[in-house]
Design an enzyme around this catalytic site. Structure first.
Site, PDB file in Angstrom:
ATOM      1  N   THR A  28       0.836  -1.199   0.000  1.00  0.00           N
ATOM      2  CA  THR A  28       0.000   0.000   0.000  1.00  0.00           C
ATOM      3  C   THR A  28       0.868   1.246   0.000  1.00  0.00           C
ATOM      4  OG1 THR A  28      -0.114   0.002   2.425  1.00  0.00           O
ATOM      5  CG2 THR A  28      -1.919  -1.087   1.248  1.00  0.00           C
ATOM      6  N   ASN A  30       1.020   5.001   1.432  1.00  0.00           N
ATOM      7  CA  ASN A  30       0.447   5.739   2.559  1.00  0.00           C
ATOM      8  C   ASN A  30       0.624   7.235   2.381  1.00  0.00           C
ATOM      9  OD1 ASN A  30      -0.062   3.514   4.825  1.00  0.00           O
ATOM     10  ND2 ASN A  30       1.751   2.991   3.650  1.00  0.00           N
ATOM     11  N   GLU A  80      -4.716   4.240   3.311  1.00  0.00           N
ATOM     12  CA  GLU A  80      -3.759   3.376   2.615  1.00  0.00           C
ATOM     13  C   GLU A  80      -4.338   2.965   1.275  1.00  0.00           C
ATOM     14  OE1 GLU A  80      -2.166   0.273   5.199  1.00  0.00           O
ATOM     15  OE2 GLU A  80      -2.942   1.383   6.909  1.00  0.00           O
ATOM     16  N   TYR A  92       8.293   6.084  -2.610  1.00  0.00           N
ATOM     17  CA  TYR A  92       8.235   7.038  -1.499  1.00  0.00           C
ATOM     18  C   TYR A  92       8.674   8.402  -2.001  1.00  0.00           C
ATOM     19  CZ  TYR A  92       8.079   2.846   1.375  1.00  0.00           C
ATOM     20  OH  TYR A  92       7.732   1.639   1.932  1.00  0.00           O
ATOM     21  N   PHE A 110     -10.711  -8.923  12.099  1.00  0.00           N
ATOM     22  CA  PHE A 110     -10.659 -10.285  11.575  1.00  0.00           C
ATOM     23  C   PHE A 110     -10.028 -11.200  12.610  1.00  0.00           C
ATOM     24  CE2 PHE A 110     -10.912  -7.539   7.929  1.00  0.00           C
ATOM     25  CZ  PHE A 110     -11.851  -8.182   7.131  1.00  0.00           C
TER      26      PHE A 110
END
Length: 156
Positions: A28, A30, A80, A92, A110
């Site tokens: 992901t 961010n 995300e 990044y 979960f």
């Protein structure tokens, strides 16, 4: 969830918790805290889908999580983005532009990592189906994704 959609957002990609790729096999991107804090406070947490573009690259389908990730008991809200595309390297520091076009489900906890991974894979399949519909597909071509040359726009 729908009154804010489509929601357009742009910001720098920062290092997250490092869990997406390593534990989940689902990398992901961010956003920084400033970008997360700029989201409307009444956008419900949960799983969304839409379009994403890194820098001036191609626009890809994406799935997005907004919230606290109950499974990981985060104390800070995070946003995300999982871009449904394989990138050769990390990005990044690049500018990520996203358009959130639809809502899949609320956040939930979960019982196991496997159950979480399965749910994310189902979310990805649902996103792919929805984004092929004309009303979502048209946003892929939005001018928002064309950054002006040489300009870094950071939501300011």
């Amino acid at each position: 969830a729908m009154k804010h959609l489509p929601y357009f957002c742009r910001g720098e990609v920062v290092k997250g918790f490092g869990r997406g790729s390593k534990e989940l096999g689902i990398p992901t991107a961010n956003f920084s805290e400033q970008v997360v804090e700029s989201f409307p406070s009444d956008i419900p947490t949960g799983i969304y889908y839409g379009w994403a573009c890194v820098g001036n690259g191609d626009v890809h389908k994406m799935v997005l999580s907004i919230g606290w990730n109950p499974f990981y008991k985060n104390i800070k809200k995070s946003v995300e983005t999982h871009i449904i595309h394989t990138f050769k390297e990390d990005f990044y520091g690049e500018i990520l532009s996203i358009v959130i076009t639809g809502y899949i489900r609320p956040e939930k906890n979960f019982d196991s990592l496997d159950a979480l991974i399965l749910a994310i894979q189902e979310d990805i399949e649902e996103a792919k189906r929805q984004l092929d519909l004309p009303e979502h597909l048209k946003l892929k071509e939005d001018n928002f994704f064309h950054l002006p040359e040489g300009k870094i726009v950071n939501n300011r």
